[in-house]
Every structure is written in C-alpha cells, then in structure tokens.
Design an enzyme around this catalytic site. Structure first.
Site, short mmCIF file in Angstrom:
data_model
loop_
_atom_site.label_atom_id
_atom_site.label_comp_id
_atom_site.label_asym_id
_atom_site.label_seq_id
_atom_site.Cartn_x
_atom_site.Cartn_y
_atom_site.Cartn_z
N ASP A 47 0.81 -1.15 -0.21
CA ASP A 47 0.10 0.11 -0.07
C ASP A 47 0.72 1.21 -0.05
OD1 ASP A 47 -3.17 0.68 1.19
OD2 ASP A 47 -1.63 2.38 1.15
N ASP A 58 -4.02 2.33 -4.94
CA ASP A 58 -2.64 2.41 -4.25
C ASP A 58 -2.43 1.17 -3.55
OD1 ASP A 58 -4.18 2.76 -2.07
OD2 ASP A 58 -2.48 4.20 -1.15
N GLU A 59 -3.07 0.04 -3.78
CA GLU A 59 -3.09 -1.09 -2.91
C GLU A 59 -3.44 -2.31 -3.90
OE1 GLU A 59 -6.34 -0.88 -0.32
OE2 GLU A 59 -5.94 -2.98 0.70
P1 TTP Z 1 -5.55 4.85 1.63
O1 TTP Z 1 -4.24 3.95 1.07
O2 TTP Z 1 -6.41 4.61 2.41
O3 TTP Z 1 -4.80 6.27 2.47
P2 TTP Z 1 -3.29 7.13 1.92
O4 TTP Z 1 -2.52 6.22 0.86
O5 TTP Z 1 -3.59 8.57 1.67
O6 TTP Z 1 -2.64 6.97 3.31
P3 TTP Z 1 -1.90 5.65 3.86
O7 TTP Z 1 -0.53 5.95 4.16
O8 TTP Z 1 -2.42 5.50 5.30
O9 TTP Z 1 -2.15 4.34 3.02
O10 TTP Z 1 -6.27 5.57 0.36
C1 TTP Z 1 -5.31 5.84 -0.84
C2 TTP Z 1 -6.14 7.13 -1.65
O11 TTP Z 1 -7.34 6.99 -1.75
C3 TTP Z 1 -5.57 8.36 -0.72
O12 TTP Z 1 -4.41 9.04 -0.98
C4 TTP Z 1 -6.96 9.10 -1.23
C5 TTP Z 1 -7.88 8.19 -1.60
N1 TTP Z 1 -8.94 8.33 -0.53
C6 TTP Z 1 -9.85 9.18 -0.60
O13 TTP Z 1 -10.01 9.82 -1.68
N2 TTP Z 1 -10.64 9.19 0.19
C7 TTP Z 1 -10.55 8.70 1.74
O14 TTP Z 1 -11.70 8.62 2.54
C8 TTP Z 1 -9.81 7.68 1.56
C9 TTP Z 1 -9.38 6.76 2.90
C10 TTP Z 1 -8.74 7.68 0.59
MG MG Z 2 -2.34 4.37 0.85
#
Ligand code: TTP
Ligand code: MG
Length: 406
Positions: A9, A104-105
């Site tokens: 991720d 992103d995962e």
């Molecule tokens: P995530 O992987 O949940 O968050 P992140 O990559 O920003 O942070 P982390 O380091 O904790 O992984 O989500 C990936 C992307 O999806 C995030 O950058 C933006 C989008 N997203 C939204 O648009 N709304 C949301 O509520 C969430 C959780 C994510």
């Molecule tokens: Mg992320």
C-alpha cells in the site's frame, strides 16, 4: 501448502504524488481534498499533517482549524490514475499473481519466490526500491501467510514500512491489536463489539461463534476466522472471468422443448465443468434466448446458496426457460446459459445433506473422466438427444459461439 502473501500500500498516496511532482510540497503538512473554505473532506493527508490529527474523511474546515499552516490542494485524479498504473506495472514485474485492490493497494502472491530474490524480505526491499526510484513514492509492505494478516502488517508498518509475520505467529501478532485494525471491522461493528467488552483482536478470537453470529450473521464467522489469523482467500488476478457462459445457435429456429432443454443441459454442463475447474461457485444463473426475429432476452435467477453443480445450473435454467416459453413467443434461434456472481466455495453447509454430497461427488467423477477422455466421453441422458442433431466435433458439438464471456 503454506503461502506467502504480500500486501503493498502506498503511503499518503494522493499527497505523495503531488509531492513527487512538486518538491516545494515535500516534508510539509499537505492535504489533498480542496481548499479549506470549501465543503468537503480530506482525501489524503501527508504524514506531517497527520501529526496534527488530520486524517482522510475529516471535514476540510476541521483540518484547517487543527493545522492552518497545511497546504491544501485540489488534486488531479488523472495524475493519481497514471501513478497507479505505473505502480501496478512495477508489481506485475515481480509476480503474475497480482490482485489490485484499489489505486494504491494490491496483494501479491509470492509463494516460492524466495529463491529468485534471496529471501522474501529482499524481494519486498527490491519492490520498495523500484517504486521509490521510478515513481518517487513510498510503499509499505506486509508479508504473511494470508491476506488479512498481510494487510494488517502493512498498515501497522506505515510509513515506509516492511513487516513480515512469520508462519505460526499470525494469531499472536493480531491478538494485542485494537479491533478497529482488523479488516472488516468498521465503525458500526466496532461499536457493537465495544458494547460486548471486546476491544482487542485477541478477545474477538476467543469469543463464542454463536454470539458473534447472532450479532453479525454470516460475517460473524468471517470476523472470527480473521481474528484467529485464518484467511483462505486467494490472490485473484483481475483477468479471472467474472462470469462463465456458453451459447449456441440452432441450424433451424425451433420451438421443440425437448431440444431446447437438451441443449440447455449440454451448455449448462460445460459451464458447470468450467466453474468447478476454476474452483468457484456461482450465485446467479442467467438464461439467454434469441428469437427468430433476433429479439434477445436474458433472464436471471439468484440462488439462495452458491452452487457449482450441473444439476442446479440446469434446473434453474429450465425454470427460467419454462417461464419464458409459456408466453407463446416465436421460435428460438439461439439459447445460452451463464453463471455469474462467482464466489469462493464457503463452508459447505449443504454438504451435511447427503443428496447434495452425492451430486457433488457425481460431478467430480464426471469431470475426471471428461478430463481424461474428452467432454463427450460421458453423455448425460438428456444430451444424448443432441447426438443426432449436432455433428460431433473433437470438442463435442459444434457451438456457434462457444467463447467465454468476460
Ligand atoms: P489510503 O491508502 O487509505 O490512504 P493514503 O494512501 O492516503 O494513506 P496511507 O499511508 O494510510 O495508506 O487511500 C489511498 C488514496 O485513496 C488516498 O491517497 C486518497 C484516496 N482516498 C480518498 O479519496 N478518500 C478516503 O476517504 C480515503 C481513505 C482514501
Ligand atoms: Mg495508501
């Protein structure tokens, strides 16, 4: 067989893409989601911003109150889509068993890949390095014997983390963590569990299954298994078909019900065989008919329990066919049957039922013989009728469009 699953991720994805493109944003509290005077929520917050209590989903106005010095940007989805594509391409270089979960995962099945990279740990380091060098992004990676533990591990290791949970330690790794860390536990589930005095995954794992099921139904069982670090879900590459179907066009349009049913049986067996070969069960059966005037209809039925037996596919298809034919339509030009809403076989509750068990065994036996001697080595009573109608080919009968629909 023991598996090695990675969950990868990207850290603060949207924000990190912006920081990669604009050095001025690096090392600063940054929020993607929009200007703080706008209604809306934080989509992504940099780790510097998270130190002020900012998180995804927080109203932008609150974020501004907590951290007025943060840089608020609108963001651009096309940039994130491009970065995501490049991220997945890098991962695909490491293993063909790749299942993207969101932008992103992804999960990656790395079973047996140790020898290529020295160790799984080194493989993960190499993945992180390529992502950093080529995308200027940071990835966190969790490694475990199953998906749920790998996901919790990557989350726990953030940012820029790498955490491997050794085989056998799944349960003890999860036990001390707050229940909110367990995938599948949302706010509502957390509240209910909290009311029951369950605040750690360990406590959840020793709860009575009956109580869990009474509160959460079938998902209670999944939660229980997850809490114990048990998760049989496979890494599923997206190419895996979401549905399987077969159809055929008759040489002459027909109203002959025996012929229609025999054809349905034959096509249903092909679908069933493919379904079992993929180790899947289906929740939905769809009948397709094209009439002489080329009007085409599809009729679907959702099964109360997922199945992969020829009999269920055929019975359901026949019911749909009967209903359709009572309406006195024109002759049929094409008939097809398909299954969709494919699921992993769950615990077979109906296997307690011996007739279901026998049916399952019969299907398996037929599959084995067909695998060895060809599909037409066995004819079920009804499909024998087709022998005189379709000229047999090496594949069985000539099918007009025997292709898989994806
Ligand atoms: P995530 O992987 O949940 O968050 P992140 O990559 O920003 O942070 P982390 O380091 O904790 O992984 O989500 C990936 C992307 O999806 C995030 O950058 C933006 C989008 N997203 C939204 O648009 N709304 C949301 O509520 C969430 C959780 C994510
Ligand atoms: Mg992320």
């Amino acid at each position: 067989m023991a598996r090695t699953i990675m969950h990868i991720d990207l850290d603060a994805f949207f924000v990190s893409v912006e920081q990669a493109l604009n050095p001025e944003l690096r090392g600063k509290p940054v929020v993607v989601g929009g200007k703080p005077d706008r209604r809306g929520v934080v989509a992504s917050a940099s780790y510097e911003a998270r130190r002020f209590g900012l998180y995804a989903g927080m109203p932008l106005t609150t974020a501004y109150r907590l951290c007025p010095q943060a840089i608020f940007i609108e963001g651009s989805f096309s940039r994130y889509r491009d970065a995501s594509q490049r991220f997945m391409t890098i991962l695909a270089d490491f293993s063909p068993y790749l299942e993207p979960v969101s932008l992103d995962e992804a999960y990656l099945d790395a079973t047996g890949f140790e020898s290529i990279h020295g160790s799984i740990h080194q493989m993960a380091v190499a993945i992180k390095q390529r992502i950093r060098n080529e995308l200027w992004l940071c990835a966190s990676i969790g490694i475990a014997s199953c998906k749920v533990v790998a996901k919790v591990a990557s989350e726990l290791s953030k940012p820029d983390g790498l955490l491997e949970v050794a085989k056998g330690n799944e349960r003890s790794f999860l036990a001390p963590l707050p229940i909110a860390k367990l995938p599948g536990v949302g706010k509502k589930t957390e509240r209910i569990l909290d009311g029951l005095g369950i605040n750690t995954i360990g406590k959840l794992s020793i709860m009575s299954l009956g109580v869990l099921k009474s509160h959460f139904g079938a998902s209670g069982e999944i939660l229980h298994r997850f809490a114990k670090g048990i998760d049989d879900r496979k890494v599923e590459p997206p190419s895996a078909a979401k549905s399987i179907s077969r159809e055929t066009t008759f040489g002459e349009d027909t109203r002959d019900r025996s012929l229609l049913k025999a054809t349905l049986r034959y096509l249903g067996e092909r679908v069933g065989s493919e379904l079992r070969q993929r180790g899947k069960q289906a929740r939905c059966v769809t009948l397709k008919l094209r009439y002489a005037d080329f009007t085409t209809i599809t009729r679907s039925h959702t099964l109360s329990q997922a199945s992969h037996t020829d009999q269920t596919i055929f019975d359901t298809g026949t019911k749909l066919l009967k209903r359709e034919l009572t309406q006195g339509k024109q002759p049929v030009r094409l008939i097809g049957i398909g299954v969709s809403n494919l699921v992993e076989p769950g615990r077979q509750l109906d296997m307690l039922d011996t007739s279901a068990q026998r049916l399952e065994q019969l299907n398996r036996a037929i599959d084995r013989i067909r695998k060895k001697y060809g599909f037409t080595a066995i004819q079920t009573g009804r499909t024998l009728l087709l022998k005189d109608i379709f000229p047999p080919t090496d594949e069985g009968y000539t099918l007009h469009t025997p292709s898989l629909s994806r």
